[in-house]
Design a protein around this motif. Structure first.
Motif, PDB file in Angstrom:
ATOM      1  N   LEU A  23       0.794  -1.233   0.000  1.00  0.00           N
ATOM      2  CA  LEU A  23       0.000   0.000   0.000  1.00  0.00           C
ATOM      3  C   LEU A  23       0.831   1.291   0.000  1.00  0.00           C
ATOM      4  CD1 LEU A  23      -2.998  -0.978   2.295  1.00  0.00           C
ATOM      5  CD2 LEU A  23      -2.921  -0.834  -0.184  1.00  0.00           C
ATOM      6  N   PRO A  24       1.862   1.425   0.829  1.00  0.00           N
ATOM      7  CA  PRO A  24       2.636   2.677   0.798  1.00  0.00           C
ATOM      8  C   PRO A  24       3.322   2.925  -0.554  1.00  0.00           C
ATOM      9  CG  PRO A  24       3.100   1.465   2.819  1.00  0.00           C
ATOM     10  CD  PRO A  24       2.285   0.562   1.926  1.00  0.00           C
ATOM     11  N   LYS A  25       3.846   1.860  -1.162  1.00  0.00           N
ATOM     12  CA  LYS A  25       4.498   2.002  -2.473  1.00  0.00           C
ATOM     13  C   LYS A  25       3.470   2.298  -3.565  1.00  0.00           C
ATOM     14  CE  LYS A  25       8.636  -0.689  -1.631  1.00  0.00           C
ATOM     15  NZ  LYS A  25       9.771   0.133  -1.979  1.00  0.00           N
ATOM     16  N   LEU A  26       2.305   1.681  -3.464  1.00  0.00           N
ATOM     17  CA  LEU A  26       1.229   1.960  -4.412  1.00  0.00           C
ATOM     18  C   LEU A  26       0.824   3.424  -4.316  1.00  0.00           C
ATOM     19  CD1 LEU A  26      -1.055   1.355  -6.401  1.00  0.00           C
ATOM     20  CD2 LEU A  26      -2.391   0.488  -4.462  1.00  0.00           C
ATOM     21  N   ALA A  27       0.649   3.914  -3.097  1.00  0.00           N
ATOM     22  CA  ALA A  27       0.256   5.310  -2.893  1.00  0.00           C
ATOM     23  C   ALA A  27       1.269   6.254  -3.546  1.00  0.00           C
ATOM     24  CB  ALA A  27       0.122   5.610  -1.405  1.00  0.00           C
ATOM     25  N   GLN A  28       2.533   5.951  -3.383  1.00  0.00           N
ATOM     26  CA  GLN A  28       3.586   6.790  -3.959  1.00  0.00           C
ATOM     27  C   GLN A  28       3.590   6.689  -5.482  1.00  0.00           C
ATOM     28  OE1 GLN A  28       7.528   5.774  -2.657  1.00  0.00           O
ATOM     29  NE2 GLN A  28       8.393   7.717  -3.357  1.00  0.00           N
ATOM     30  N   ALA A  29       3.455   5.493  -6.005  1.00  0.00           N
ATOM     31  CA  ALA A  29       3.510   5.281  -7.460  1.00  0.00           C
ATOM     32  C   ALA A  29       2.337   5.931  -8.185  1.00  0.00           C
ATOM     33  CB  ALA A  29       3.557   3.789  -7.764  1.00  0.00           C
ATOM     34  N   MET A  30       1.172   5.975  -7.532  1.00  0.00           N
ATOM     35  CA  MET A  30      -0.030   6.534  -8.175  1.00  0.00           C
ATOM     36  C   MET A  30       0.115   8.020  -8.512  1.00  0.00           C
ATOM     37  SD  MET A  30      -3.117   4.865  -5.965  1.00  0.00           S
ATOM     38  CE  MET A  30      -4.007   6.375  -6.101  1.00  0.00           C
ATOM     39  N   VAL A  31       0.922   8.726  -7.752  1.00  0.00           N
ATOM     40  CA  VAL A  31       1.043  10.171  -7.948  1.00  0.00           C
ATOM     41  C   VAL A  31       2.391  10.560  -8.545  1.00  0.00           C
ATOM     42  CG1 VAL A  31      -0.620  10.693  -6.155  1.00  0.00           C
ATOM     43  CG2 VAL A  31       1.790  10.527  -5.551  1.00  0.00           C
ATOM     44  N   SER A  32       3.184   9.570  -8.887  1.00  0.00           N
ATOM     45  CA  SER A  32       4.509   9.826  -9.437  1.00  0.00           C
ATOM     46  C   SER A  32       4.462   9.917 -10.958  1.00  0.00           C
ATOM     47  CB  SER A  32       5.460   8.705  -9.030  1.00  0.00           C
ATOM     48  OG  SER A  32       6.700   8.854  -9.685  1.00  0.00           O
ATOM     49  N   ASP A  33       5.296  10.781 -11.500  1.00  0.00           N
ATOM     50  CA  ASP A  33       5.460  10.873 -12.954  1.00  0.00           C
ATOM     51  C   ASP A  33       6.861  10.418 -13.359  1.00  0.00           C
ATOM     52  OD1 ASP A  33       2.914  11.846 -13.182  1.00  0.00           O
ATOM     53  OD2 ASP A  33       3.514  13.942 -13.340  1.00  0.00           O
ATOM     54  N   ALA A  34       7.508   9.645 -12.492  1.00  0.00           N
ATOM     55  CA  ALA A  34       8.895   9.255 -12.711  1.00  0.00           C
ATOM     56  C   ALA A  34       9.108   8.524 -14.034  1.00  0.00           C
ATOM     57  CB  ALA A  34       9.391   8.401 -11.551  1.00  0.00           C
ATOM     58  N   ASP A  35       8.167   7.664 -14.416  1.00  0.00           N
ATOM     59  CA  ASP A  35       8.361   6.905 -15.655  1.00  0.00           C
ATOM     60  C   ASP A  35       7.574   7.493 -16.828  1.00  0.00           C
ATOM     61  OD1 ASP A  35       5.768   6.211 -15.094  1.00  0.00           O
ATOM     62  OD2 ASP A  35       6.094   4.058 -15.127  1.00  0.00           O
ATOM     63  N   SER A  36       7.052   8.687 -16.686  1.00  0.00           N
ATOM     64  CA  SER A  36       6.296   9.442 -17.701  1.00  0.00           C
ATOM     65  C   SER A  36       4.937   8.828 -18.039  1.00  0.00           C
ATOM     66  CB  SER A  36       7.111   9.656 -18.984  1.00  0.00           C
ATOM     67  OG  SER A  36       7.191   8.481 -19.752  1.00  0.00           O
ATOM     68  N   TRP A  37       4.567   7.765 -17.335  1.00  0.00           N
ATOM     69  CA  TRP A  37       3.260   7.153 -17.566  1.00  0.00           C
ATOM     70  C   TRP A  37       2.198   7.710 -16.622  1.00  0.00           C
ATOM     71  CZ3 TRP A  37       0.867   3.620 -20.760  1.00  0.00           C
ATOM     72  CH2 TRP A  37       1.669   3.092 -21.772  1.00  0.00           C
ATOM     73  N   GLY A  38       2.611   8.507 -15.639  1.00  0.00           N
ATOM     74  CA  GLY A  38       1.693   8.995 -14.624  1.00  0.00           C
ATOM     75  C   GLY A  38       0.417   9.621 -15.165  1.00  0.00           C
ATOM     76  N   PRO A  39       0.507  10.665 -16.020  1.00  0.00           N
ATOM     77  CA  PRO A  39      -0.720  11.292 -16.525  1.00  0.00           C
ATOM     78  C   PRO A  39      -1.606  10.315 -17.303  1.00  0.00           C
ATOM     79  CG  PRO A  39       1.153  12.736 -16.889  1.00  0.00           C
ATOM     80  CD  PRO A  39       1.706  11.426 -16.398  1.00  0.00           C
ATOM     81  N   ALA A  40      -1.004   9.453 -18.096  1.00  0.00           N
ATOM     82  CA  ALA A  40      -1.793   8.501 -18.882  1.00  0.00           C
ATOM     83  C   ALA A  40      -2.493   7.490 -17.975  1.00  0.00           C
ATOM     84  CB  ALA A  40      -0.902   7.780 -19.891  1.00  0.00           C
ATOM     85  N   LEU A  41      -1.784   7.016 -16.951  1.00  0.00           N
ATOM     86  CA  LEU A  41      -2.395   6.053 -16.041  1.00  0.00           C
ATOM     87  C   LEU A  41      -3.520   6.698 -15.230  1.00  0.00           C
ATOM     88  CD1 LEU A  41       0.719   4.080 -14.779  1.00  0.00           C
ATOM     89  CD2 LEU A  41      -1.077   3.278 -16.321  1.00  0.00           C
ATOM     90  N   ARG A  42      -3.322   7.960 -14.840  1.00  0.00           N
ATOM     91  CA  ARG A  42      -4.382   8.640 -14.098  1.00  0.00           C
ATOM     92  C   ARG A  42      -5.591   8.924 -14.975  1.00  0.00           C
ATOM     93  NH1 ARG A  42       0.297  10.811 -11.613  1.00  0.00           N
ATOM     94  NH2 ARG A  42       0.341  12.595 -13.016  1.00  0.00           N
ATOM     95  N   GLN A  43      -5.365   9.064 -16.274  1.00  0.00           N
ATOM     96  CA  GLN A  43      -6.479   9.264 -17.204  1.00  0.00           C
ATOM     97  C   GLN A  43      -7.283   7.978 -17.340  1.00  0.00           C
ATOM     98  OE1 GLN A  43      -5.332  10.816 -21.022  1.00  0.00           O
ATOM     99  NE2 GLN A  43      -7.357  10.619 -21.872  1.00  0.00           N
ATOM    100  N   ASN A  44      -6.610   6.846 -17.268  1.00  0.00           N
ATOM    101  CA  ASN A  44      -7.247   5.523 -17.364  1.00  0.00           C
ATOM    102  C   ASN A  44      -7.164   4.861 -15.996  1.00  0.00           C
ATOM    103  OD1 ASN A  44      -7.747   5.272 -20.341  1.00  0.00           O
ATOM    104  ND2 ASN A  44      -5.601   5.823 -20.319  1.00  0.00           N
ATOM    105  N   SER A  45      -7.907   5.410 -15.051  1.00  0.00           N
ATOM    106  CA  SER A  45      -7.805   4.980 -13.662  1.00  0.00           C
ATOM    107  C   SER A  45      -8.828   3.890 -13.335  1.00  0.00           C
ATOM    108  CB  SER A  45      -8.037   6.182 -12.752  1.00  0.00           C
ATOM    109  OG  SER A  45      -8.022   5.791 -11.410  1.00  0.00           O
ATOM    110  N   PRO A  46      -8.388   2.855 -12.604  1.00  0.00           N
ATOM    111  CA  PRO A  46      -9.324   1.803 -12.204  1.00  0.00           C
ATOM    112  C   PRO A  46     -10.059   2.118 -10.906  1.00  0.00           C
ATOM    113  CG  PRO A  46      -7.143   1.193 -11.507  1.00  0.00           C
ATOM    114  CD  PRO A  46      -7.007   2.509 -12.265  1.00  0.00           C
TER     115      PRO A  46
END
Length: 154
Positions: free
Chosen positions: A125-148
């Motif tokens: 859970l803590p790593k998931l929380a961090q990864a959800m708001v990170s743009d480190a791999d440049s996929w952040g905005p795209a993943l947030r656009q297609n959110s489950p």
């Protein structure tokens, strides 16, 4: 842009008018541009180009606003995941995994998103929380656009 001396412009004004119908003409005096002459149609096309640019800028700003709203919603969920009792956090993740499984079963989005979200949802859970708001791999905005996450999608 065509250039003409001020003397030539005075002496052959008719030719200057004809040239201005084809495009802007720079009028020089002592080697420096002192004026530019153009047909009225040139300025109306400039207005249209500027209007198109303004529309594009507004569309980009609207897209940026949507991306920021998605980020804020995911940040709020990340805080919840990090602060809720683990059982409640895992329940939220379970719901998100069910959505990803629906995507996979019904081919509702690209396998890239499905695979990436699947990998994220398997994180602690803590790593998931961090990864959800990170743009480190440049996929952040795209993943947030297609959110489950139910209620978080655009």
């Amino acid at each position: 842009m065509q250039q003409i001396s001020a003397t030539d412009a005075k002496q052959s004004f008719g030719h200057l008018l004809e040239a201005a119908e084809r495009g802007p003409v720079a009028i020089e005096k002592h080697g420096k541009v002192k004026a530019i002459m153009a047909a009225p149609e040139y300025f109306s096309s400039v207005d249209k180009r500027q209007a198109t640019l303004s529309e594009r800028k507004m569309a980009r700003l609207a897209q940026t606003l949507r991306e920021n709203e998605r980020l804020i919603r995911h940040q709020q969920l990340a805080v919840d995941l990090a602060t809720l009792p683990p059982a409640q956090g895992r329940q939220l993740v379970k719901k998100a995994m069910a959505v990803v499984e629906q995507w996979r079963t019904h081919q509702l989005c690209s396998s890239d998103y499905i695979d990436r979200w699947q990998a994220l949802l398997e994180l602690p859970l803590p790593k998931l929380a961090q990864a959800m708001v990170s743009d480190a791999d440049s996929w952040g905005p795209a993943l947030r656009q297609n959110s489950p996450w139910p209620g978080l999608a655009p």
